[in-house]
Design a protein around this motif. Structure first.
Motif, mmCIF file in Angstrom:
data_model
loop_
_atom_site.group_PDB
_atom_site.id
_atom_site.type_symbol
_atom_site.label_atom_id
_atom_site.label_comp_id
_atom_site.label_asym_id
_atom_site.label_seq_id
_atom_site.Cartn_x
_atom_site.Cartn_y
_atom_site.Cartn_z
ATOM 1 N N ALA A 195 33.016 36.627 33.220
ATOM 2 C CA ALA A 195 34.409 35.946 33.723
ATOM 3 C C ALA A 195 35.161 37.024 34.301
ATOM 4 O O ALA A 195 35.687 36.866 35.269
ATOM 5 N N THR A 196 35.106 38.211 33.681
ATOM 6 C CA THR A 196 35.844 39.436 34.387
ATOM 7 C C THR A 196 35.549 39.928 35.452
ATOM 8 O O THR A 196 36.296 40.021 36.463
ATOM 9 N N LYS A 197 34.093 39.803 35.615
ATOM 10 C CA LYS A 197 33.605 39.985 37.066
ATOM 11 C C LYS A 197 33.826 39.095 38.045
ATOM 12 O O LYS A 197 34.155 39.308 39.397
ATOM 13 N N SER A 198 33.761 37.746 37.799
ATOM 14 C CA SER A 198 34.175 36.648 38.711
ATOM 15 C C SER A 198 35.728 36.723 39.094
ATOM 16 O O SER A 198 35.873 36.546 40.311
ATOM 17 N N LEU A 199 36.480 36.929 38.035
ATOM 18 C CA LEU A 199 37.931 36.970 38.483
ATOM 19 C C LEU A 199 38.403 38.244 39.217
ATOM 20 O O LEU A 199 39.097 37.986 40.032
ATOM 21 N N SER A 200 37.353 39.367 39.106
ATOM 22 C CA SER A 200 37.765 40.473 39.745
ATOM 23 C C SER A 200 37.225 40.221 41.441
ATOM 24 O O SER A 200 37.946 40.704 42.294
ATOM 25 N N ILE A 201 36.357 39.189 41.716
ATOM 26 C CA ILE A 201 36.074 38.956 43.068
ATOM 27 C C ILE A 201 37.033 37.917 43.480
ATOM 28 O O ILE A 201 37.553 38.079 44.814
ATOM 29 N N ASP A 202 37.598 36.943 42.802
ATOM 30 C CA ASP A 202 38.303 35.870 43.188
ATOM 31 C C ASP A 202 39.522 36.449 43.495
ATOM 32 O O ASP A 202 40.382 35.745 44.327
ATOM 33 N N LEU A 203 39.901 37.259 42.749
ATOM 34 C CA LEU A 203 41.517 37.610 42.767
ATOM 35 C C LEU A 203 41.797 39.024 43.450
ATOM 36 O O LEU A 203 42.910 39.369 43.754
ATOM 37 N N LYS A 204 40.695 39.639 44.102
ATOM 38 C CA LYS A 204 41.029 41.024 44.791
ATOM 39 C C LYS A 204 41.708 40.699 46.161
ATOM 40 O O LYS A 204 42.643 41.522 46.349
ATOM 41 N N LYS A 205 41.350 39.459 46.784
ATOM 42 C CA LYS A 205 42.122 39.249 47.972
ATOM 43 C C LYS A 205 43.874 39.048 47.697
ATOM 44 O O LYS A 205 44.619 39.056 48.750
ATOM 45 N N ASP A 206 44.281 38.717 46.322
ATOM 46 C CA ASP A 206 45.777 38.580 46.149
ATOM 47 C C ASP A 206 46.166 40.020 45.473
ATOM 48 O O ASP A 206 47.169 40.090 45.148
ATOM 49 N N GLY A 207 45.333 40.995 45.603
ATOM 50 C CA GLY A 207 45.645 42.339 45.165
ATOM 51 C C GLY A 207 45.966 42.389 43.710
ATOM 52 O O GLY A 207 46.508 43.198 43.175
ATOM 53 N N ILE A 208 44.949 41.648 43.188
ATOM 54 C CA ILE A 208 45.035 41.797 41.329
ATOM 55 C C ILE A 208 43.582 42.147 41.064
ATOM 56 O O ILE A 208 42.564 41.817 41.233
ATOM 57 N N LEU A 209 43.982 43.388 40.158
ATOM 58 C CA LEU A 209 42.553 43.977 39.702
ATOM 59 C C LEU A 209 42.282 43.496 38.222
ATOM 60 O O LEU A 209 43.185 42.920 37.438
ATOM 61 N N VAL A 210 40.979 43.148 38.050
ATOM 62 C CA VAL A 210 40.534 42.595 36.739
ATOM 63 C C VAL A 210 39.408 43.450 36.084
ATOM 64 O O VAL A 210 38.508 43.803 36.850
ATOM 65 N N THR A 211 39.475 44.003 34.931
ATOM 66 C CA THR A 211 38.646 44.766 34.417
ATOM 67 C C THR A 211 38.585 44.403 33.062
ATOM 68 O O THR A 211 39.248 43.479 32.468
ATOM 69 N N CYS A 212 37.427 44.702 32.151
ATOM 70 C CA CYS A 212 37.549 44.613 30.608
ATOM 71 C C CYS A 212 37.274 45.989 30.089
ATOM 72 O O CYS A 212 36.507 46.936 30.648
ATOM 73 N N VAL A 213 37.549 46.214 28.827
ATOM 74 C CA VAL A 213 37.598 47.333 28.079
ATOM 75 C C VAL A 213 37.004 47.072 26.854
ATOM 76 O O VAL A 213 37.053 46.197 25.909
ATOM 77 N N HIS A 214 36.371 48.220 26.109
ATOM 78 C CA HIS A 214 36.008 48.300 24.691
ATOM 79 C C HIS A 214 36.953 49.169 24.018
ATOM 80 O O HIS A 214 36.978 50.480 24.441
ATOM 81 N N PRO A 215 37.345 48.824 23.113
ATOM 82 C CA PRO A 215 38.529 49.624 22.295
ATOM 83 C C PRO A 215 37.968 50.752 21.388
ATOM 84 O O PRO A 215 38.702 51.480 20.722
ATOM 85 N N GLY A 216 36.380 50.530 21.196
ATOM 86 C CA GLY A 216 35.928 51.299 20.092
ATOM 87 C C GLY A 216 35.820 50.782 18.705
ATOM 88 O O GLY A 216 36.430 49.596 18.717
ATOM 89 N N TRP A 217 35.208 51.219 17.877
ATOM 90 C CA TRP A 217 35.087 50.391 16.561
ATOM 91 C C TRP A 217 36.182 51.125 15.789
ATOM 92 O O TRP A 217 36.246 52.249 15.408
ATOM 93 N N VAL A 218 37.254 50.013 15.507
ATOM 94 C CA VAL A 218 38.756 50.382 15.197
ATOM 95 C C VAL A 218 38.986 49.992 13.820
ATOM 96 O O VAL A 218 38.504 48.896 13.519
ATOM 97 N N LYS A 219 39.746 50.656 12.939
ATOM 98 C CA LYS A 219 40.103 50.345 11.738
ATOM 99 C C LYS A 219 41.281 48.845 11.911
ATOM 100 O O LYS A 219 42.549 49.461 11.777
ATOM 101 N N THR A 220 40.702 47.794 11.866
ATOM 102 C CA THR A 220 41.476 46.797 12.060
ATOM 103 C C THR A 220 40.832 45.687 11.215
ATOM 104 O O THR A 220 39.737 45.932 10.319
ATOM 105 N N ASP A 221 41.551 44.635 10.832
ATOM 106 C CA ASP A 221 41.171 43.559 10.127
ATOM 107 C C ASP A 221 39.582 43.362 10.474
ATOM 108 O O ASP A 221 38.861 42.847 9.749
#
Length: 266
Positions: A198-224
């Protein structure tokens, strides 16, 4: 910090709360930090009910304390499963950002059931996880598009990135197909792999509007969700994510990165 506004989902605990705490400490923090919580009334009511409820309520109180000490922090209620409320939520966001629009939408809220192997997974687990991790971010991005486009127009002199307009989806290395060497975790892996495409598709669809779309991995984090044995604390991950967020450029559009700024394979 150049971005004027950012909206982060799932801020009553974990990485969402960590991101808010990190952003308010920036030398030039955003003028508007919109932090969402699934149910404001329940978060307050659970204080003292039981040990788990006390922990959740205390974390929400911490978020409230940040908002009381920083007039640029706004807390809004948002259940990412309840897509019927997204249009009203978008109107509430508009009242905060006004004619400046929304610079950054950070789809952070997520869910991972405890199921692991194929003989244990249940259909409802798959459905619930997709609703939260995939459907919610897509539909929320759709609802907030007018505000994101407005920010892009207002900041059209800026290059593609968070100082103009951006959508950041919190993914995970567990959603990488090529990095999957252990199997299992069907609801979480599948929902995050779907979020990646979905991120990839959004990045293509919204680039013409000047909107960047990316996805991130936060690492293996001490959370619930990450558990107590995770090697990375919330503050370290949040600091890395903020650094990455502020350095986003066209090369990040439609790509997958770690909190340390390293590219990940799909």
């Amino acid at each position: 910090m150049i971005m004027k506004s950012i909206l982060i989902t799932g801020c009553n605990r974990g990485l969402g709360l960590g991101l808010v705490k990190c952003l308010v400490k920036e030398k030039n923090p955003p003028k508007s930090i919109i932090a969402t919580c699934r149910d404001l009334n329940k978060a307050q009511a659970r204080l003292g009910n039981n040990s788990g409820g006390t922990k959740i309520a205390n974390l929400f109180q911490e978020l409230q304390g940040i908002a009381e000490s920083n007039n640029n922090v706004h807390i809004l209620q948002l259940d990412v499963e309840d897509t019927e409320t997204f249009d009203e939520f978008a109107r509430n966001v508009q009242e905060i950002v006004k004619d400046n629009g929304l610079n950054v939408l950070f789809n952070n809220a997520g869910y991972s059931p405890k199921s692991t192997r194929i003989n244990m997974v249940k259909a409802q687990q798959m459905i619930d996880t997709f609703r939260i991790n995939t459907v919610g971010p897509i539909m929320l991005t759709k609802a907030l598009l007018p505000a994101l486009k407005k920010a892009s127009e207002v900041n059209c002199n800026h290059p593609l990135g968070s100082s103009r307009s951006a959508v950041i989806n919190m993914s995970t290395i567990l959603g990488s197909i090529s990095k999957n060497c252990e199997g299992g975790l069907y609801p979480y892996r599948c929902s995050k792999a779907a979020l990646n495409i979905a991120t990839k598709s959004l990045s293509i669809d919204l680039k013409k509007d000047g909107i960047l779309v990316t996805c991130v991995h936060p690492g293996w984090v001490k959370t619930d969700m990450g558990g107590s044995h995770a090697p990375i604390d919330v503050e370290s991950s949040a600091k890395g994510l903020v650094t990455l967020m502020t350095s986003l450029s066209e090369k990040h559009n439609g790509e997958f990165y770690t909190w340390e700024g390293k590219a990940l394979p799909w």
